[in-house]
Design a protein around this motif. Structure first.
Motif, PDB file in Angstrom:
ATOM      1  N   MET B   1       0.843  -1.192   0.000  1.00 38.20           N
ATOM      2  CA  MET B   1       0.000   0.000   0.000  1.00 38.20           C
ATOM      3  C   MET B   1       0.880   1.246   0.000  1.00 38.20           C
ATOM      4  SD  MET B   1      -3.084   1.288   2.535  1.00 38.20           S
ATOM      5  CE  MET B   1      -3.060  -0.203   3.426  1.00 38.20           C
ATOM      6  N   ARG B   2       0.485   2.243  -0.800  1.00 36.29           N
ATOM      7  CA  ARG B   2       1.242   3.485  -0.813  1.00 36.29           C
ATOM      8  C   ARG B   2       0.970   4.252   0.481  1.00 36.29           C
ATOM      9  NH1 ARG B   2      -1.373   4.663  -5.579  1.00 36.29           N
ATOM     10  NH2 ARG B   2      -2.134   6.527  -4.548  1.00 36.29           N
ATOM     11  N   SER B   3       1.998   4.964   0.949  1.00 30.70           N
ATOM     12  CA  SER B   3       1.865   5.704   2.207  1.00 30.70           C
ATOM     13  C   SER B   3       0.746   6.735   2.154  1.00 30.70           C
ATOM     14  CB  SER B   3       3.176   6.406   2.554  1.00 30.70           C
ATOM     15  OG  SER B   3       4.132   5.449   2.943  1.00 30.70           O
ATOM     16  N   LEU B   6      -2.541   5.042   2.640  1.00 26.28           N
ATOM     17  CA  LEU B   6      -2.672   4.656   4.048  1.00 26.28           C
ATOM     18  C   LEU B   6      -3.074   5.878   4.887  1.00 26.28           C
ATOM     19  CD1 LEU B   6      -2.343   2.706   6.436  1.00 26.28           C
ATOM     20  CD2 LEU B   6       0.121   3.118   6.372  1.00 26.28           C
ATOM     21  N   GLN B   7      -2.444   7.024   4.612  1.00 23.59           N
ATOM     22  CA  GLN B   7      -2.760   8.264   5.332  1.00 23.59           C
ATOM     23  C   GLN B   7      -4.218   8.642   5.136  1.00 23.59           C
ATOM     24  OE1 GLN B   7      -1.592   9.581   7.940  1.00 23.59           O
ATOM     25  NE2 GLN B   7       0.370   8.729   7.373  1.00 23.59           N
ATOM     26  N   LEU B   9      -6.693   6.679   4.303  1.00 22.26           N
ATOM     27  CA  LEU B   9      -7.526   5.684   4.981  1.00 22.26           C
ATOM     28  C   LEU B   9      -7.617   6.008   6.473  1.00 22.26           C
ATOM     29  CD1 LEU B   9      -9.090   3.030   5.148  1.00 22.26           C
ATOM     30  CD2 LEU B   9      -6.927   1.799   5.070  1.00 22.26           C
ATOM     31  N   LEU B  10      -6.499   6.384   7.072  1.00 24.37           N
ATOM     32  CA  LEU B  10      -6.498   6.717   8.504  1.00 24.37           C
ATOM     33  C   LEU B  10      -7.319   7.987   8.760  1.00 24.37           C
ATOM     34  CD1 LEU B  10      -2.796   5.935   9.518  1.00 24.37           C
ATOM     35  CD2 LEU B  10      -4.855   4.597  10.021  1.00 24.37           C
ATOM     36  N   THR B  23      -8.436  -3.802  -3.338  1.00 22.07           N
ATOM     37  CA  THR B  23      -7.127  -4.232  -3.829  1.00 22.07           C
ATOM     38  C   THR B  23      -7.329  -5.207  -4.981  1.00 22.07           C
ATOM     39  OG1 THR B  23      -6.246  -4.099  -1.583  1.00 22.07           O
ATOM     40  CG2 THR B  23      -4.946  -5.346  -3.190  1.00 22.07           C
ATOM     41  N   LEU B  25      -6.208  -8.172  -6.898  1.00 31.36           N
ATOM     42  CA  LEU B  25      -5.295  -9.224  -6.439  1.00 31.36           C
ATOM     43  C   LEU B  25      -4.273  -9.607  -7.497  1.00 31.36           C
ATOM     44  CD1 LEU B  25      -7.796 -11.389  -4.380  1.00 31.36           C
ATOM     45  CD2 LEU B  25      -6.076  -9.788  -3.531  1.00 31.36           C
ATOM     46  N   GLY B  28      -2.071  -5.848  -7.392  1.00 34.97           N
ATOM     47  CA  GLY B  28      -1.893  -5.056  -6.177  1.00 34.97           C
ATOM     48  C   GLY B  28      -2.352  -3.608  -6.288  1.00 34.97           C
ATOM     49  N   GLN B  30      -4.530  -0.447  -5.816  1.00 35.59           N
ATOM     50  CA  GLN B  30      -5.452  -0.193  -4.709  1.00 35.59           C
ATOM     51  C   GLN B  30      -6.148   1.147  -4.843  1.00 35.59           C
ATOM     52  OE1 GLN B  30      -2.586  -0.772  -1.512  1.00 35.59           O
ATOM     53  NE2 GLN B  30      -3.704  -2.598  -0.857  1.00 35.59           N
TER      54      GLN B  30
END
Lengths: 114, 225
Positions: B1-3, B6-7, B9-10, B23, B25, B28, B30
Protein backbone atom coordinates in the motif's frame (compact mmCIF):
# COMPACT_ATOMS: atom_id res chain seq x y z
CA UNK A 1 -6.52 4.38 29.81
CA UNK A 2 -7.64 6.16 26.68
CA UNK A 3 -10.32 5.05 24.32
CA UNK A 4 -7.98 4.25 21.47
CA UNK A 5 -5.09 2.69 23.35
CA UNK A 6 -7.35 -0.13 24.45
CA UNK A 7 -8.21 -1.15 20.89
CA UNK A 8 -5.11 -3.15 20.29
CA UNK A 9 -6.67 -5.73 18.04
CA UNK A 10 -8.88 -3.90 15.60
CA UNK A 11 -7.52 -2.90 12.23
CA UNK A 12 -7.54 0.84 12.92
CA UNK A 13 -4.82 0.46 15.51
CA UNK A 14 -2.77 -1.89 13.32
CA UNK A 15 -2.81 0.57 10.43
CA UNK A 16 -1.95 3.48 12.72
CA UNK A 17 1.05 1.56 13.99
CA UNK A 18 2.09 0.74 10.42
CA UNK A 19 1.93 4.44 9.50
CA UNK A 20 3.91 5.35 12.62
CA UNK A 21 6.65 2.80 11.88
CA UNK A 22 6.83 4.04 8.28
CA UNK A 23 7.11 7.66 9.45
CA UNK A 24 9.97 6.61 11.73
CA UNK A 25 11.85 5.37 8.68
CA UNK A 26 11.24 1.62 9.07
CA UNK A 27 10.44 -0.81 6.34
CA UNK A 28 6.82 -1.90 6.90
CA UNK A 29 4.50 -4.52 5.43
CA UNK A 30 0.84 -5.38 5.94
CA UNK A 31 -0.78 -8.81 5.88
CA UNK A 32 -4.57 -9.06 5.49
CA UNK A 33 -6.89 -12.10 5.65
CA UNK A 34 -8.77 -11.93 2.32
CA UNK A 35 -10.64 -15.26 2.30
CA UNK A 36 -11.44 -17.98 4.80
CA UNK A 37 -12.94 -21.49 4.55
CA UNK A 38 -14.07 -23.65 7.45
CA UNK A 39 -13.21 -22.75 11.02
CA UNK A 40 -10.66 -20.01 10.39
CA UNK A 41 -9.46 -18.30 13.58
CA UNK A 42 -9.70 -14.66 12.41
CA UNK A 43 -12.29 -13.14 10.08
CA UNK A 44 -11.73 -11.59 6.64
CA UNK A 45 -10.16 -8.15 7.02
CA UNK A 46 -8.00 -9.06 10.04
CA UNK A 47 -4.58 -7.49 9.73
CA UNK A 48 -1.01 -7.81 10.84
CA UNK A 49 1.54 -4.99 10.50
CA UNK A 50 5.18 -6.10 10.27
CA UNK A 51 8.29 -3.96 10.85
CA UNK A 52 11.65 -4.55 9.15
CA UNK A 53 13.11 -6.00 12.39
CA UNK A 54 10.30 -8.63 12.50
CA UNK A 55 8.32 -6.84 15.23
CA UNK A 56 4.57 -7.12 14.55
CA UNK A 57 1.15 -6.04 15.81
CA UNK A 58 -2.32 -7.47 15.18
CA UNK A 59 -3.12 -10.99 13.97
CA UNK A 60 -4.19 -13.06 10.96
CA UNK A 61 -4.66 -16.31 12.90
CA UNK A 62 -4.56 -17.59 16.44
CA UNK A 63 -0.78 -17.42 16.29
CA UNK A 64 -0.43 -20.49 14.05
CA UNK A 65 0.92 -18.85 10.92
CA UNK A 66 2.16 -15.44 12.06
CA UNK A 67 5.76 -16.66 12.11
CA UNK A 68 5.67 -17.63 8.45
CA UNK A 69 3.70 -14.52 7.44
CA UNK A 70 6.34 -12.31 9.09
CA UNK A 71 9.10 -14.05 7.08
CA UNK A 72 7.17 -13.59 3.83
CA UNK A 73 6.45 -9.96 4.77
CA UNK A 74 10.18 -9.29 5.14
CA UNK A 75 10.64 -10.74 1.62
CA UNK A 76 7.90 -8.40 0.33
CA UNK A 77 9.70 -5.42 1.87
CA UNK A 78 12.82 -6.49 -0.04
CA UNK A 79 11.12 -7.09 -3.37
CA UNK A 80 8.58 -4.26 -3.09
CA UNK A 81 5.96 -6.63 -4.47
CA UNK A 82 2.70 -7.93 -2.95
CA UNK A 83 2.03 -11.66 -2.66
CA UNK A 84 -0.90 -13.93 -1.89
CA UNK A 85 -0.27 -16.70 0.64
CA UNK A 86 -2.47 -19.70 1.30
CA UNK A 87 -2.54 -21.81 4.44
CA UNK A 88 -4.39 -25.01 5.13
CA UNK A 89 -4.52 -27.66 7.80
CA UNK A 90 -1.18 -28.33 9.42
CA UNK A 91 0.39 -31.73 9.84
CA UNK A 92 1.93 -31.44 13.30
CA UNK A 93 4.32 -34.34 12.59
CA UNK A 94 5.71 -32.69 9.48
CA UNK A 95 6.43 -29.37 11.20
CA UNK A 96 4.53 -27.74 8.42
CA UNK A 97 3.11 -24.26 8.87
CA UNK A 98 -0.68 -24.34 8.94
CA UNK A 99 -3.86 -24.08 10.92
CA UNK A 100 -4.54 -26.68 13.61
CA UNK A 101 -8.24 -25.76 13.60
CA UNK A 102 -8.83 -27.33 10.19
CA UNK A 103 -9.61 -24.08 8.43
CA UNK A 104 -8.03 -22.65 5.31
CA UNK A 105 -7.17 -19.00 4.70
CA UNK A 106 -5.72 -16.71 2.03
CA UNK A 107 -3.54 -13.82 3.15
CA UNK A 108 -2.51 -10.78 1.07
CA UNK A 109 0.95 -9.51 1.99
CA UNK A 110 2.07 -6.08 0.75
CA UNK A 111 4.87 -3.67 1.49
CA UNK A 112 3.98 -0.11 2.55
CA UNK A 113 5.70 1.94 -0.12
CA UNK A 114 6.60 5.62 -0.32
CA UNK B 1 0.00 0.00 0.00
CA UNK B 2 1.24 3.49 -0.81
CA UNK B 3 1.87 5.70 2.21
CA UNK B 4 -0.45 8.46 0.92
CA UNK B 5 -3.29 5.96 0.51
CA UNK B 6 -2.67 4.66 4.05
CA UNK B 7 -2.76 8.26 5.33
CA UNK B 8 -6.09 8.91 3.59
CA UNK B 9 -7.53 5.68 4.98
CA UNK B 10 -6.50 6.72 8.50
CA UNK B 11 -8.09 10.15 7.95
CA UNK B 12 -11.35 8.49 6.88
CA UNK B 13 -11.22 6.31 9.96
CA UNK B 14 -10.60 9.33 12.21
CA UNK B 15 -13.52 11.17 10.58
CA UNK B 16 -15.68 8.04 11.03
CA UNK B 17 -16.39 7.88 7.29
CA UNK B 18 -17.33 4.38 6.05
CA UNK B 19 -14.78 3.37 3.43
CA UNK B 20 -13.63 0.30 1.50
CA UNK B 21 -10.03 -0.37 0.55
CA UNK B 22 -10.17 -2.21 -2.76
CA UNK B 23 -7.13 -4.23 -3.83
CA UNK B 24 -6.82 -5.86 -7.26
CA UNK B 25 -5.29 -9.22 -6.44
CA UNK B 26 -3.64 -9.74 -9.80
CA UNK B 27 -1.38 -6.67 -9.61
CA UNK B 28 -1.89 -5.06 -6.18
CA UNK B 29 -3.54 -1.86 -7.55
CA UNK B 30 -5.45 -0.19 -4.71
CA UNK B 31 -8.09 2.50 -4.27
CA UNK B 32 -10.44 3.81 -1.60
CA UNK B 33 -14.14 3.57 -2.45
CA UNK B 34 -17.16 5.09 -0.76
CA UNK B 35 -20.87 4.38 -0.53
CA UNK B 36 -21.66 7.46 -2.63
CA UNK B 37 -19.15 6.77 -5.42
CA UNK B 38 -20.75 6.70 -8.86
CA UNK B 39 -17.76 6.66 -11.18
CA UNK B 40 -16.12 3.35 -11.89
CA UNK B 41 -17.00 -0.21 -12.67
CA UNK B 42 -20.67 -0.79 -11.73
CA UNK B 43 -20.14 -4.33 -10.44
CA UNK B 44 -17.37 -3.17 -8.15
CA UNK B 45 -19.35 -0.20 -6.77
CA UNK B 46 -22.32 -2.45 -6.11
CA UNK B 47 -20.11 -4.92 -4.25
CA UNK B 48 -18.64 -2.02 -2.23
CA UNK B 49 -22.11 -0.93 -1.10
CA UNK B 50 -23.02 -4.53 -0.19
CA UNK B 51 -19.78 -4.98 1.74
CA UNK B 52 -20.36 -1.75 3.70
CA UNK B 53 -23.99 -2.69 4.47
CA UNK B 54 -23.08 -6.18 5.71
CA UNK B 55 -19.85 -4.97 7.36
CA UNK B 56 -18.02 -7.93 5.77
CA UNK B 57 -15.01 -7.90 3.51
CA UNK B 58 -14.98 -10.12 0.43
CA UNK B 59 -13.26 -11.07 -2.81
CA UNK B 60 -15.27 -10.13 -5.92
CA UNK B 61 -14.67 -10.96 -9.57
CA UNK B 62 -15.36 -8.05 -11.93
CA UNK B 63 -14.71 -7.32 -15.60
CA UNK B 64 -11.34 -5.75 -14.71
CA UNK B 65 -10.08 -8.46 -12.40
CA UNK B 66 -10.46 -10.01 -8.97
CA UNK B 67 -10.69 -7.43 -6.15
CA UNK B 68 -10.47 -7.82 -2.39
CA UNK B 69 -12.72 -5.37 -0.55
CA UNK B 70 -11.67 -4.57 3.02
CA UNK B 71 -14.46 -2.80 4.91
CA UNK B 72 -13.69 0.01 7.32
CA UNK B 73 -16.97 0.99 8.95
CA UNK B 74 -16.92 3.41 11.90
CA UNK B 75 -16.70 1.54 15.22
CA UNK B 76 -19.76 0.08 16.92
CA UNK B 77 -21.11 2.40 19.62
CA UNK B 78 -22.02 1.74 23.23
CA UNK B 79 -24.12 4.36 25.02
CA UNK B 80 -24.17 3.91 28.79
CA UNK B 81 -26.76 5.96 30.68
CA UNK B 82 -25.73 6.35 34.32
CA UNK B 83 -22.12 7.05 35.30
CA UNK B 84 -22.47 4.64 38.23
CA UNK B 85 -19.93 2.13 39.55
CA UNK B 86 -20.87 -0.62 37.04
CA UNK B 87 -20.43 1.92 34.22
CA UNK B 88 -16.71 2.23 35.02
CA UNK B 89 -15.71 -1.37 34.15
CA UNK B 90 -18.39 -1.53 31.41
CA UNK B 91 -16.92 1.53 29.65
CA UNK B 92 -13.46 -0.06 29.76
CA UNK B 93 -14.59 -3.50 28.59
CA UNK B 94 -16.67 -1.87 25.85
CA UNK B 95 -13.66 0.11 24.62
CA UNK B 96 -11.56 -3.06 24.75
CA UNK B 97 -14.16 -4.85 22.60
CA UNK B 98 -13.77 -2.08 20.01
CA UNK B 99 -16.79 0.07 20.83
CA UNK B 100 -16.85 3.85 20.76
CA UNK B 101 -18.17 4.39 24.30
CA UNK B 102 -20.23 7.37 25.50
CA UNK B 103 -21.36 7.72 29.12
CA UNK B 104 -24.42 9.90 29.72
CA UNK B 105 -25.25 11.32 33.15
CA UNK B 106 -26.38 14.86 34.03
CA UNK B 107 -25.02 14.34 37.57
CA UNK B 108 -21.54 15.77 37.15
CA UNK B 109 -20.34 14.24 40.43
CA UNK B 110 -20.81 10.84 38.73
CA UNK B 111 -19.82 11.75 35.18
CA UNK B 112 -16.32 12.97 35.96
CA UNK B 113 -13.09 12.60 34.00
CA UNK B 114 -11.47 11.13 37.13
CA UNK B 115 -13.96 8.28 37.17
CA UNK B 116 -13.93 7.76 33.37
CA UNK B 117 -10.50 8.66 32.04
CA UNK B 118 -10.45 8.82 28.25
CA UNK B 119 -14.17 8.04 27.84
CA UNK B 120 -16.54 10.50 26.14
CA UNK B 121 -18.85 11.99 28.80
CA UNK B 122 -22.16 13.75 28.09
CA UNK B 123 -23.80 15.63 30.97
CA UNK B 124 -27.02 16.59 29.17
CA UNK B 125 -30.32 15.04 30.24
CA UNK B 126 -30.75 11.61 28.68
CA UNK B 127 -33.54 12.67 26.28
CA UNK B 128 -31.40 15.47 24.83
CA UNK B 129 -28.27 13.33 24.86
CA UNK B 130 -30.02 10.47 23.05
CA UNK B 131 -31.48 12.84 20.44
CA UNK B 132 -27.99 14.13 19.72
CA UNK B 133 -26.37 10.67 19.71
CA UNK B 134 -29.08 9.21 17.43
CA UNK B 135 -28.52 5.46 18.03
CA UNK B 136 -28.36 3.43 14.81
CA UNK B 137 -28.23 -0.27 13.91
CA UNK B 138 -24.57 -0.42 15.09
CA UNK B 139 -25.35 1.00 18.56
CA UNK B 140 -26.02 -0.67 21.92
CA UNK B 141 -27.76 1.23 24.74
CA UNK B 142 -27.53 0.29 28.41
CA UNK B 143 -29.27 2.13 31.26
CA UNK B 144 -27.77 1.78 34.72
CA UNK B 145 -29.10 4.64 36.88
CA UNK B 146 -31.97 2.79 38.67
CA UNK B 147 -33.72 6.18 38.50
CA UNK B 148 -36.78 6.25 36.20
CA UNK B 149 -36.32 10.01 35.72
CA UNK B 150 -33.01 9.26 33.96
CA UNK B 151 -33.49 5.70 32.65
CA UNK B 152 -36.97 6.02 31.13
CA UNK B 153 -36.31 8.90 28.70
CA UNK B 154 -33.21 7.04 27.49
CA UNK B 155 -35.12 3.76 27.09
CA UNK B 156 -37.94 5.49 25.23
CA UNK B 157 -35.43 7.06 22.83
CA UNK B 158 -33.69 3.69 22.41
CA UNK B 159 -37.03 1.97 21.66
CA UNK B 160 -37.79 4.55 18.97
CA UNK B 161 -34.37 3.87 17.39
CA UNK B 162 -33.12 0.86 15.39
CA UNK B 163 -30.30 0.15 17.89
CA UNK B 164 -29.30 -3.54 18.02
CA UNK B 165 -29.27 -3.91 21.80
CA UNK B 166 -31.11 -2.35 24.75
CA UNK B 167 -30.37 -3.36 28.34
CA UNK B 168 -31.71 -1.95 31.61
CA UNK B 169 -30.27 -2.62 35.05
CA UNK B 170 -32.74 -3.55 37.76
CA UNK B 171 -34.37 -6.52 39.44
CA UNK B 172 -37.33 -8.45 38.03
CA UNK B 173 -39.59 -6.33 40.23
CA UNK B 174 -38.04 -3.08 38.98
CA UNK B 175 -38.36 -4.38 35.43
CA UNK B 176 -42.05 -5.11 36.08
CA UNK B 177 -42.78 -1.55 37.18
CA UNK B 178 -40.70 -0.31 34.22
CA UNK B 179 -42.96 -2.35 31.93
CA UNK B 180 -46.07 -0.69 33.37
CA UNK B 181 -44.60 2.80 32.90
CA UNK B 182 -43.54 2.12 29.30
CA UNK B 183 -46.90 0.55 28.37
CA UNK B 184 -48.63 3.59 29.92
CA UNK B 185 -46.35 5.77 27.78
CA UNK B 186 -47.74 4.07 24.66
CA UNK B 187 -45.17 1.34 23.94
CA UNK B 188 -46.50 -2.14 23.21
CA UNK B 189 -45.34 -5.53 24.49
CA UNK B 190 -43.21 -6.17 21.40
CA UNK B 191 -41.34 -2.91 21.99
CA UNK B 192 -40.89 -3.68 25.68
CA UNK B 193 -39.55 -7.14 24.80
CA UNK B 194 -36.57 -5.45 23.08
CA UNK B 195 -35.31 -4.43 26.51
CA UNK B 196 -33.00 -6.97 28.16
CA UNK B 197 -33.91 -6.86 31.83
CA UNK B 198 -32.62 -7.82 34.27
CA UNK B 199 -29.62 -6.87 32.17
CA UNK B 200 -26.77 -9.23 31.25
CA UNK B 201 -26.28 -12.97 30.83
CA UNK B 202 -27.06 -15.04 33.90
CA UNK B 203 -23.57 -15.98 35.11
CA UNK B 204 -24.03 -15.23 38.79
CA UNK B 205 -22.18 -11.92 38.50
CA UNK B 206 -21.78 -10.03 41.78
CA UNK B 207 -19.09 -7.33 41.55
CA UNK B 208 -19.41 -4.32 39.21
CA UNK B 209 -16.73 -5.76 36.90
CA UNK B 210 -18.47 -9.16 36.77
CA UNK B 211 -21.82 -7.50 36.00
CA UNK B 212 -20.08 -5.47 33.27
CA UNK B 213 -18.74 -8.74 31.79
CA UNK B 214 -22.24 -10.28 31.81
CA UNK B 215 -23.64 -7.18 30.05
CA UNK B 216 -20.86 -7.12 27.46
CA UNK B 217 -21.33 -10.86 26.88
CA UNK B 218 -25.04 -10.29 26.21
CA UNK B 219 -24.32 -7.40 23.83
CA UNK B 220 -21.83 -9.63 21.98
CA UNK B 221 -24.40 -12.43 21.78
CA UNK B 222 -26.99 -10.05 20.27
CA UNK B 223 -24.45 -8.72 17.80
CA UNK B 224 -23.02 -12.02 16.64
CA UNK B 225 -25.76 -14.65 16.83
Amino acid sequence: MTDTSSREFDHEKVLEQAARWKAEGHGVALATVIETWGSAPRPVGSQLAIRDDAAFIGSVSGGCIEGDVVTRALDAMESGKPEILEYGVSDAKAWEVGLACGGRIRVFVEPVTA
Amino acid sequence: MRSDLLQRLLEDRAAKRPVVLATRLTDGVQKLLYQTDTEGETGLLEAVREALASDKGRVVATSDGEWFLNVFNPPLRLIIVGAVHIAQPLARIGALAGYDVTVVDPRTAFASEDRFPGITLVTDWPDEAMAALAPDTRTAVVTLTHDPKLDDPALQAALRSPCFYIGALGSRKTHGTRRERLLAAGFDEAAFARINGPVGLSIGAKSPAEIAISIMAQITEKLRT
